[in-house]
Enzyme design. Structure first.
Site, PDB file in Angstrom:
ATOM      1  CE  LYS A  10      -2.672   2.665   3.358  1.00  0.00           C
ATOM      2  NZ  LYS A  10      -1.546   3.447   3.902  1.00  0.00           N
ATOM      3  CG  ASN A  11       2.432   2.706   3.576  1.00  0.00           C
ATOM      4  OD1 ASN A  11       1.227   2.960   3.407  1.00  0.00           O
ATOM      5  ND2 ASN A  11       2.966   2.548   4.776  1.00  0.00           N
ATOM      6  CB  CYS A  66      -5.666   6.610   9.786  1.00  0.00           C
ATOM      7  SG  CYS A  66      -6.245   5.132   8.975  1.00  0.00           S
ATOM      8  NE  ARG A  85      -7.541   4.844   4.192  1.00  0.00           N
ATOM      9  CZ  ARG A  85      -6.679   5.391   5.030  1.00  0.00           C
ATOM     10  NH1 ARG A  85      -7.064   5.762   6.216  1.00  0.00           N
ATOM     11  NH2 ARG A  85      -5.430   5.592   4.675  1.00  0.00           N
ATOM     12  NE  ARG A 102      -1.301  10.557   9.263  1.00  0.00           N
ATOM     13  CZ  ARG A 102      -1.544   9.451   8.567  1.00  0.00           C
ATOM     14  NH1 ARG A 102      -2.751   8.980   8.495  1.00  0.00           N
ATOM     15  NH2 ARG A 102      -0.572   8.838   7.937  1.00  0.00           N
ATOM     16  CG  ASP A 133       2.145   1.336   9.362  1.00  0.00           C
ATOM     17  OD1 ASP A 133       1.864   2.272  10.134  1.00  0.00           O
ATOM     18  OD2 ASP A 133       2.368   1.507   8.154  1.00  0.00           O
TER      19      ASP A 133
HETATM   20  C1  UD1 Z   1       3.929   6.693   6.339  1.00  0.00           C
HETATM   21  C2  UD1 Z   1       3.018   5.517   6.138  1.00  0.00           C
HETATM   22  C3  UD1 Z   1       2.399   5.073   7.454  1.00  0.00           C
HETATM   23  C4  UD1 Z   1       3.472   4.849   8.509  1.00  0.00           C
HETATM   24  C5  UD1 Z   1       4.402   6.063   8.601  1.00  0.00           C
HETATM   25  C6  UD1 Z   1       5.573   5.810   9.526  1.00  0.00           C
HETATM   26  C7  UD1 Z   1       2.237   5.974   3.918  1.00  0.00           C
HETATM   27  C8  UD1 Z   1       1.099   6.341   3.046  1.00  0.00           C
HETATM   28  N1  UD1 Z   1       1.982   5.902   5.222  1.00  0.00           N
HETATM   29  O1  UD1 Z   1       3.093   7.770   6.767  1.00  0.00           O
HETATM   30  O2  UD1 Z   1       1.692   3.869   7.224  1.00  0.00           O
HETATM   31  O3  UD1 Z   1       2.859   4.655   9.757  1.00  0.00           O
HETATM   32  O4  UD1 Z   1       4.926   6.379   7.306  1.00  0.00           O
HETATM   33  O5  UD1 Z   1       6.270   4.670   9.132  1.00  0.00           O
HETATM   34  O6  UD1 Z   1       3.325   5.713   3.447  1.00  0.00           O
HETATM   35  N2  UD1 Z   1       5.617  14.476  10.719  1.00  0.00           N
HETATM   36  C9  UD1 Z   1       5.732  15.821  11.006  1.00  0.00           C
HETATM   37  N3  UD1 Z   1       5.736  16.691   9.973  1.00  0.00           N
HETATM   38  C10 UD1 Z   1       5.639  16.294   8.670  1.00  0.00           C
HETATM   39  C11 UD1 Z   1       5.531  14.921   8.387  1.00  0.00           C
HETATM   40  C12 UD1 Z   1       5.512  14.026   9.443  1.00  0.00           C
HETATM   41  O7  UD1 Z   1       5.819  16.216  12.155  1.00  0.00           O
HETATM   42  O8  UD1 Z   1       5.671  17.158   7.772  1.00  0.00           O
HETATM   43  C13 UD1 Z   1       5.576  13.514  11.843  1.00  0.00           C
HETATM   44  C14 UD1 Z   1       4.214  12.807  11.925  1.00  0.00           C
HETATM   45  O9  UD1 Z   1       3.273  13.564  12.644  1.00  0.00           O
HETATM   46  C15 UD1 Z   1       4.592  11.511  12.619  1.00  0.00           C
HETATM   47  C16 UD1 Z   1       5.984  11.212  12.067  1.00  0.00           C
HETATM   48  O10 UD1 Z   1       6.492  12.457  11.589  1.00  0.00           O
HETATM   49  O11 UD1 Z   1       4.674  11.708  13.989  1.00  0.00           O
HETATM   50  C17 UD1 Z   1       6.021  10.167  10.972  1.00  0.00           C
HETATM   51  O12 UD1 Z   1       5.376  10.642   9.839  1.00  0.00           O
HETATM   52  P1  UD1 Z   1       5.738  10.151   8.354  1.00  0.00           P
HETATM   53  O13 UD1 Z   1       6.944   9.275   8.361  1.00  0.00           O
HETATM   54  O14 UD1 Z   1       5.728  11.364   7.499  1.00  0.00           O
HETATM   55  O15 UD1 Z   1       4.474   9.277   8.035  1.00  0.00           O
HETATM   56  P2  UD1 Z   1       3.639   9.253   6.723  1.00  0.00           P
HETATM   57  O16 UD1 Z   1       4.533   9.407   5.534  1.00  0.00           O
HETATM   58  O17 UD1 Z   1       2.463  10.159   6.824  1.00  0.00           O
END
Ligand code: UD1
Length: 417
Positions: A22-23, A116, A396, A121, A304
Site C-alpha cells: 500500500k505505502n 486515518c 483502505r 499528521r 504499522d
Molecule cells: C507513512 C506511512 C504510514 C506509517 C508512517 C511511519 C504511507 C502512506 N503511510 O506515513 O503507514 O505509519 O509512514 O512509518 O506511506 N511528521 C511531522 N511533519 C511532517 C511529516 C511528518 O511532524 O511534515 C511527523 C508525523 O506527525 C509523525 C511522524 O512524523 O509523527 C512520521 O510521519 P511520516 O513518516 O511522514 O508518516 P507518513 O509518511 O504520513
C-alpha cells in the site's frame, strides 16, 4: 454500511498470498504523473486507497487502464487543476500530488489531505522541503497554493525521518535545477521502490534506503514501468495471525529482510516458523514469551505493526510492554481489546499488557486502519462471535482481507447492516 462478523477460535491452514505494498503504491500512482506518456505499474493492491487515487488521477485528466493488478497511466492530456477537498480528504497520501505537480508544473493547488485519525499528521516537513527548493506557499482555510518561478536543488536536513516528506521532496526535486541532497531521509524500503520507478523514467537519484538521498535534476521524464514491492505490513499482520492460530499457515510472497525487526521479535517470543523460498510457514505457539516492543522508523519495529502485535501480547505467558513512538494516537484499539476481556493498562502511548487473557466476542469499532486489523486478529482468537463496525478503515489498506482469511479456514464474513 457493512460490518465484519467473525466466529473466533478456528485453526488456520493453507496459503495467504501477499499483495503489493500500500505505502509504495500510493506514491507510485501519483509519481506516474511526473512522466510524459504512459507508465505501467504492476502488482497494485486492490484497496480503496487505490480507488481514491485513481479518482484524483482522472480529475487531473489522465487516462487509467486497469487489467487486474496491472495499471497503465497515460499523462498525455494531464491538466494541472485544483484538487478539491472532496478528493483529497479521502486519503492521506493525496499529499504526494503536491510534490509531483509542483515538480512538474512549478505550481499546485489542493486541499489538505485526509487519512486515518492516528495523530495530528502535519505536513510542515514537506512544506519546508519545497521552500528550500525555492517554492512559496499560501494557505487559505484548508487550501494550499504552492508555487515557484524556478526550483533549484538544495541541501535539506529533515528534522524527523518522515516517509512522506522524503518522497515528496524527491518528487519536487526531480525536475529542479542542479543537485538536491536530503539528509536524515527516511530509509523505508518503499522509498527504494519509488526511486527505481523515477530512475526508470530517466531521473538521476541515488541513496534511497539510506539516510542520504541525492537527486540530480533532469529536464524530461518518460513513461516507464515498475512493480510494487510486497506489502511488508500486510505480510506482518498475517504472520502474527499465524503465530496465534496457524497450522502450517503459509504466508507467501514476502521479502523476509523487509520484516527483519518482526522476525527478531518473534524469535524473542519463541514463535515457531520456517522459511521456504519467498514464504514463511507458521504454527500456533503455545508458550509465547512476554516481550517489550517499541515502534521505530525503519529498520526498527514498524509502527504499522504495533497494534496487531499488541493483540499477540495479550496471549503471552506474562507481562509485556508496548510503546508507540511515531504517532500520537495509535491506541484507539485498546478500549475494544479491554471490552473483549484483555487486561491492558494504557498510559498515553505506553501500554502494559497482561498475558493469557481470555478474549470473548462482542461488538467493536475500528478506529483506524492498523487498529482495525488488530481487532480482526483479536476476533479470530476470541471465543464466540465478534462484530466489527467502521470497517472502511480496514478496507483502505488490506486487499481482499475477508477472502484471504476465509480461504485459510477463518469464519469471517462481510454483512450489510
Ligand atoms: C507513512 C506511512 C504510514 C506509517 C508512517 C511511519 C504511507 C502512506 N503511510 O506515513 O503507514 O505509519 O509512514 O512509518 O506511506 N511528521 C511531522 N511533519 C511532517 C511529516 C511528518 O511532524 O511534515 C511527523 C508525523 O506527525 C509523525 C511522524 O512524523 O509523527 C512520521 O510521519 P511520516 O513518516 O511522514 O508518516 P507518513 O509518511 O504520513
Amino acid at each position: 454500511m457493512e460490518r465484519i462478523v467473525i466466529d473466533g477460535g478456528h485453526t488456520l491452514s493453507g496459503t495467504i498470498t501477499i499483495g503489493g505494498a500500500k505505502n509504495s503504491a500510493v506514491a507510485l500512482i501519483p509519481a506516474a504523473l511526473l512522466a510524459d506518456g504512459v507508465s505501467t505499474i504492476e502488482n497494485v493492491p486492490n484497496i480503496t486507497d487505490r480507488d481514491a487515487l485513481f479518482d484524483i488521477v482522472k480529475h487531473l485528466n489522465c487516462d487509467i487502464n486497469q487489467n487486474g493488478s496491472e495499471i497503465k497511466i497515460d499523462t498525455t492530456n494531464l491538466k494541472n487543476v485544483l484538487i478539491t477537498q472532496e478528493l483529497s480528504v479521502r486519503l492521506r497520501a493525496s499529499y504526494y500530488f503536491m510534490g509531483v505537480l509542483l515538480g512538474k508544473y512549478k505550481r499546485v493547488e489542493m486541499y489538505f489531505p485526509g487519512g486515518c485519525n492516528i495523530g495530528s499528521r502535519p505536513i510542515d516537513l514537506h512544506l519546508k522541503g519545497f521552500k528550500a527548493l525555492g517554492a512559496k506557499f499560501t494557505k487559505r482555510g484548508h487550501k494550499y497554493t504552492i508555487k515557484a518561478d524556478e526550483l533549484k536543488g538544495a541541501e535539506i536536513t529533515l528534522d524527523f525521518a518522515s516517509v512522506g516528506a522524503t518522497i515528496n521532496i524527491m518528487f519536487a526535486a526531480v525536475y529542479a535545477k542542479g543537485r538536491t541532497i536530503i539528509h536524515n531521509a527516511a530509509k523505508e524500503v518503499e522509498i527504494v521502490n519509488i526511486m527505481d520507478f523515477l530512475n526508470n523514467m530517466g531521473a538521476k537519484i541515488s541513496g534511497a534506503g539510506t539516510d542520504t538521498i541525492i537527486i540530480d535534476g533532469v529536464t524530461k521524464l518518460n513513461g516507464a514501468s515498475v512493480k510494487v514491492i510486497p506489502d511488508r505490513i500486510e505480510a506482518g499482520t498475517y504472520i502474527l495471525v499465524g503465530a496465534l492460530l496457524g497450522k502450517d499457515l503459509k504466508v507467501e510472497g514476502i521479502v523476509k529482510e523487509h520484516n527483519q525487526a518482526l522476525f527478531d521479535k518473534l524469535n524473542e517470543m519463541g514463535v515457531k516458523y520456517k522459511f521456504e523460498g519467498n514464504a514463511v510457514i507458521l504454527n500456533k505457539t503455545d508458550k509465547l514469551k512476554p516481550v517489550s516492543v517499541i515502534t521505530q522508523v525503519y529498520p526498527g519495529f514498524p509502527t504499522d505493526l504495533g497494534q496487531p502485535m499488541s493483540v499477540v501480547l495479550t496471549q503471552a505467558e506474562g507481562i509485556s510492554k508496548m510503546e508507540e513512538t511515531i504517532w500520537e494516537n495509535r491506541v484507539g484499539h485498546y478500549p475494544y481489546l479491554q471490552k473483549m476481556g484483555a487486561k491492558i493498562d494504557v498510559d498515553g502511548l505506553k501500554a502494559t499488557i497482561y498475558g493469557k487473557a481470555k478474549l470473548v466476542g462482542t461488538e467493536i469499532h475500528a478506529t483506524d486502519l492498523r487498529g482495525g486489523a488488530a481487532l480482526i486478529l483479536a476476533a479470530l482468537i476470541a471465543e464466540g462471535t465478534t462484530s466489527i463496525y467502521d470497517i472502511d478503515y480496514i478496507l483502505r489498506g488490506y486487499e481482499n482481507i475477508i477472502h484471504k482469511l476465509s480461504n485459510v479456514g477463518a469464519k469471517i464474513k462481510l454483512e450489510e447492516i
